[in-house]
Structure formats: structure tokens, C-alpha cells
Design a protein around this motif. Structure first.
Motif, PDB file in Angstrom:
ATOM      1  N   ALA A   1       0.836  -1.206   0.000  1.00 11.05           N
ATOM      2  CA  ALA A   1       0.000   0.000   0.000  1.00 11.05           C
ATOM      3  C   ALA A   1       0.867   1.252   0.000  1.00 11.05           C
ATOM      4  O   ALA A   1       0.623   2.197  -0.751  1.00 11.05           O
ATOM      5  CB  ALA A   1      -0.930  -0.008   1.209  1.00 11.05           C
ATOM      6  N   GLY A   2       1.894   1.255   0.831  1.00  6.63           N
ATOM      7  CA  GLY A   2       2.793   2.403   0.900  1.00  6.63           C
ATOM      8  C   GLY A   2       3.520   2.641  -0.407  1.00  6.63           C
ATOM      9  O   GLY A   2       3.734   3.790  -0.814  1.00  6.63           O
ATOM     10  N   ARG A   3       3.892   1.573  -1.075  1.00  8.23           N
ATOM     11  CA  ARG A   3       4.565   1.706  -2.379  1.00  8.23           C
ATOM     12  C   ARG A   3       3.627   2.296  -3.423  1.00  8.23           C
ATOM     13  O   ARG A   3       4.054   3.013  -4.320  1.00  8.23           O
ATOM     14  CB  ARG A   3       5.090   0.351  -2.858  1.00  8.23           C
ATOM     15  CG  ARG A   3       6.305  -0.095  -2.103  1.00  8.23           C
ATOM     16  CD  ARG A   3       6.859  -1.397  -2.637  1.00  8.23           C
ATOM     17  NE  ARG A   3       8.147  -1.655  -1.983  1.00  8.23           N
ATOM     18  CZ  ARG A   3       8.688  -2.842  -1.876  1.00  8.23           C
ATOM     19  NH1 ARG A   3       8.078  -3.904  -2.380  1.00  8.23           N
ATOM     20  NH2 ARG A   3       9.855  -2.991  -1.272  1.00  8.23           N
ATOM     21  N   HIS A   4       2.339   1.980  -3.301  1.00  7.95           N
ATOM     22  CA  HIS A   4       1.383   2.497  -4.285  1.00  7.95           C
ATOM     23  C   HIS A   4       1.083   3.982  -4.061  1.00  7.95           C
ATOM     24  O   HIS A   4       1.064   4.757  -5.011  1.00  7.95           O
ATOM     25  CB  HIS A   4       0.072   1.709  -4.262  1.00  7.95           C
ATOM     26  CG  HIS A   4      -0.915   2.230  -5.253  1.00  7.95           C
ATOM     27  ND1 HIS A   4      -0.800   1.970  -6.603  1.00  7.95           N
ATOM     28  CD2 HIS A   4      -1.998   3.041  -5.118  1.00  7.95           C
ATOM     29  CE1 HIS A   4      -1.780   2.593  -7.246  1.00  7.95           C
ATOM     30  NE2 HIS A   4      -2.518   3.243  -6.358  1.00  7.95           N
ATOM     31  N   CYS A   5       0.843   4.352  -2.817  1.00 11.68           N
ATOM     32  CA  CYS A   5       0.369   5.719  -2.571  1.00 11.68           C
ATOM     33  C   CYS A   5       1.421   6.662  -1.978  1.00 11.68           C
ATOM     34  O   CYS A   5       1.159   7.854  -1.849  1.00 11.68           O
ATOM     35  CB  CYS A   5      -0.885   5.705  -1.707  1.00 11.68           C
ATOM     36  SG  CYS A   5      -0.653   5.019  -0.065  1.00 11.68           S
ATOM     37  N   ASN A   6       2.584   6.143  -1.608  1.00 12.67           N
ATOM     38  CA  ASN A   6       3.656   6.974  -1.029  1.00 12.67           C
ATOM     39  C   ASN A   6       3.182   7.829   0.148  1.00 12.67           C
ATOM     40  O   ASN A   6       3.580   8.983   0.289  1.00 12.67           O
ATOM     41  CB  ASN A   6       4.280   7.877  -2.107  1.00 12.67           C
ATOM     42  CG  ASN A   6       4.911   7.088  -3.210  1.00 12.67           C
ATOM     43  OD1 ASN A   6       5.559   6.075  -2.970  1.00 12.67           O
ATOM     44  ND2 ASN A   6       4.705   7.510  -4.430  1.00 12.67           N
ATOM     45  N   THR A   7       2.341   7.246   0.960  1.00 18.79           N
ATOM     46  CA  THR A   7       1.818   7.938   2.132  1.00 18.79           C
ATOM     47  C   THR A   7       1.429   6.884   3.170  1.00 18.79           C
ATOM     48  O   THR A   7       1.218   5.727   2.805  1.00 18.79           O
ATOM     49  CB  THR A   7       0.598   8.807   1.734  1.00 18.79           C
ATOM     50  OG1 THR A   7       0.188   9.602   2.830  1.00 18.79           O
ATOM     51  CG2 THR A   7      -0.566   7.972   1.282  1.00 18.79           C
ATOM     52  N   PRO A   8       1.352   7.257   4.435  1.00 19.15           N
ATOM     53  CA  PRO A   8       0.906   6.267   5.432  1.00 19.15           C
ATOM     54  C   PRO A   8      -0.494   5.754   5.090  1.00 19.15           C
ATOM     55  O   PRO A   8      -1.315   6.480   4.533  1.00 19.15           O
ATOM     56  CB  PRO A   8       0.895   7.049   6.740  1.00 19.15           C
ATOM     57  CG  PRO A   8       1.792   8.223   6.507  1.00 19.15           C
ATOM     58  CD  PRO A   8       1.673   8.544   5.044  1.00 19.15           C
ATOM     59  N   SER A   9      -0.737   4.515   5.414  1.00 21.07           N
ATOM     60  CA  SER A   9      -2.058   3.928   5.194  1.00 21.07           C
ATOM     61  C   SER A   9      -2.337   2.927   6.299  1.00 21.07           C
ATOM     62  O   SER A   9      -1.433   2.518   7.017  1.00 21.07           O
ATOM     63  CB  SER A   9      -2.130   3.267   3.818  1.00 21.07           C
ATOM     64  OG  SER A   9      -1.134   2.288   3.695  1.00 21.07           O
ATOM     65  N   MET A  10      -3.603   2.565   6.425  1.00 23.26           N
ATOM     66  CA  MET A  10      -3.963   1.606   7.475  1.00 23.26           C
ATOM     67  C   MET A  10      -4.951   0.577   6.960  1.00 23.26           C
ATOM     68  O   MET A  10      -5.677   0.815   6.003  1.00 23.26           O
ATOM     69  CB  MET A  10      -4.525   2.325   8.705  1.00 23.26           C
ATOM     70  CG  MET A  10      -5.820   3.039   8.483  1.00 23.26           C
ATOM     71  SD  MET A  10      -6.376   3.974   9.920  1.00 23.26           S
ATOM     72  CE  MET A  10      -6.596   2.711  11.121  1.00 23.26           C
ATOM     73  N   THR A  11      -4.964  -0.571   7.633  1.00 18.78           N
ATOM     74  CA  THR A  11      -5.852  -1.672   7.276  1.00 18.78           C
ATOM     75  C   THR A  11      -7.290  -1.295   7.581  1.00 18.78           C
ATOM     76  O   THR A  11      -7.593  -0.821   8.670  1.00 18.78           O
ATOM     77  CB  THR A  11      -5.497  -2.936   8.088  1.00 18.78           C
ATOM     78  OG1 THR A  11      -4.088  -3.143   8.043  1.00 18.78           O
ATOM     79  CG2 THR A  11      -6.228  -4.148   7.565  1.00 18.78           C
ATOM     80  N   VAL A  12      -8.173  -1.548   6.625  1.00 20.97           N
ATOM     81  CA  VAL A  12      -9.602  -1.304   6.810  1.00 20.97           C
ATOM     82  C   VAL A  12     -10.347  -2.626   6.938  1.00 20.97           C
ATOM     83  O   VAL A  12     -11.239  -2.771   7.757  1.00 20.97           O
ATOM     84  CB  VAL A  12     -10.180  -0.483   5.637  1.00 20.97           C
ATOM     85  CG1 VAL A  12     -11.678  -0.331   5.766  1.00 20.97           C
ATOM     86  CG2 VAL A  12      -9.513   0.865   5.549  1.00 20.97           C
TER      87      VAL A  12
END
Length: 173
Positions: free
Chosen positions: A45-56
Motif C-alpha cells: 500500500a505504501g509503495r502504491h500511494c507513497n503515504t501512510p495507510s492503514m488496514t480497513v
């Protein structure tokens, strides 16, 4: 924002199953595997959006074969569809018996992550451009899986799930 390909998020993670990772049967505990899968999905996920992300959400985590003590866990993760602020990540897991020199399929799952801005609010992410036939198939199915998730979370009415309705109408005719 420029679209990205699934290959740009592709992540491989390996872990060795140690005694502290197993249950009384000598198999890798499901919770430990989910923990490792969540890390691999988070990296993708981080590689795709280059921003922090979290599990939904985690969908369709299927256990096909147990992974034994001393075997290597091989996890592959990549984004299979990007929506507005969320993305679906497909994970495949294999066990590898180094002593007997063979690999075996163990698990598969879909994780959904949401990208976050500095205030912890959802943020826009790049779209995804699938390339291979398998990537296109996963991409197309992601919208139906998303509609199922939204219905089960009571965030969408079943009658509004047009992709699902079309799928069932196609199967009936």
C-alpha cells in the motif's frame, strides 16, 4: 496524479517459522500469519500511494495448507485495484520446506487499506493500470468484492450494488 501499475507495489516478504510462532500441532498460528500478511500488505500500500495507510478490512482469508515449524513463509502482495482513497491488495502465501526442497500453496487473501493525510483523514491516491491478464481479472473482481464489503458493513444497500446485480443476472441468463 499519475496511474501506477501493480508491479510498482509488488512486495515479497519471507519469514522463518520458529517455535514461538506455532501452535500445539507444530503449525504456524493463523494470527501470526495474518500479522505478517498485514505487514506485507502495508508495504505494498505504501509503495502504491507513497503515504501512510492503514488496514480497513481483510476478506476471504483462506487456509489451504498449514505451514510447519522450520518452514519458510513466502508472502507476495500487490495492489490489485485503487479506488478514491482506498486500495485492495491481493496476497498469496506459500510454505517452503527447505529440507525436502519443495514449495506449497498455503493461503490467499484480500486486504483493504486506506491512505491517510497528516491529520489521519483519508486522502486521494493514484489510480491503478493493470497490465497482465491476471492483473486485469483481479482488477475487475475488486469492484464486486468492494460492493460485498460495503453491504456487509451496512454502508451500501444491496439494491445499489450494480456490479453484483450484473454478475448474478449474467449467471442466471
Amino acid at each position: 496524479m499519475e496511474a501506477k501499475t501493480p508491479a510498482e507495489s509488488f512486495t515479497i516478504m519471507n519469514e522463518l517459522v520458529l517455535p514461538n510462532d506455532t501452535n500445539t500441532f507444530g503449525n504456524l498460528m493463523g494470527g501470526r500469519l495474518m500479522y505478517w500478511m498485514d505487514i506485507a500488505a502495508g508495504i505494498a500500500a505504501g509503495r502504491h500511494c507513497n503515504t501512510p495507510s492503514m488496514t480497513v478490512s481483510v476478506d476471504n482469508l483462506s487456509f489451504k495448507n498449514p505451514i510447519k515449524l522450520g518452514n519458510v513463509v513466502h508472502i507476495e502482495a500487490k495492489v490489485c485495484r485503487a479506488f478514491n482513497t482506498s486500495m485492495e491488495i491481493h496476497l498469496k502465501v506459500w510454505g517452503e520446506d527447505l529440507l525436502h526442497q519443495y514449495k506449497y500453496e498455503s493461503n490467499e487473501a484480500f486486504f483493504t487499506f486506506v491512505a491517510l493525510d497528516p491529520n489521519g483523514k483519508p486522502r486521494q491516491i493514484p489510480s491503478l493500470r493493470p497490465e497482465s491478464e491476471e492483473e486485469k481479472k483481479l482488477y475487475e473482481g475488486a469492484l464486486r468484492r468492494r460492493q460485498i464489503r460495503l453491504i456487509l458493513a451496512d454502508k451500501m444497500k444491496p439494491e445499489d450494488a450494480n456490479e453484483l446485480k450484473a454478475l448474478f443476472a449474467e449467471k442466471i441468463s
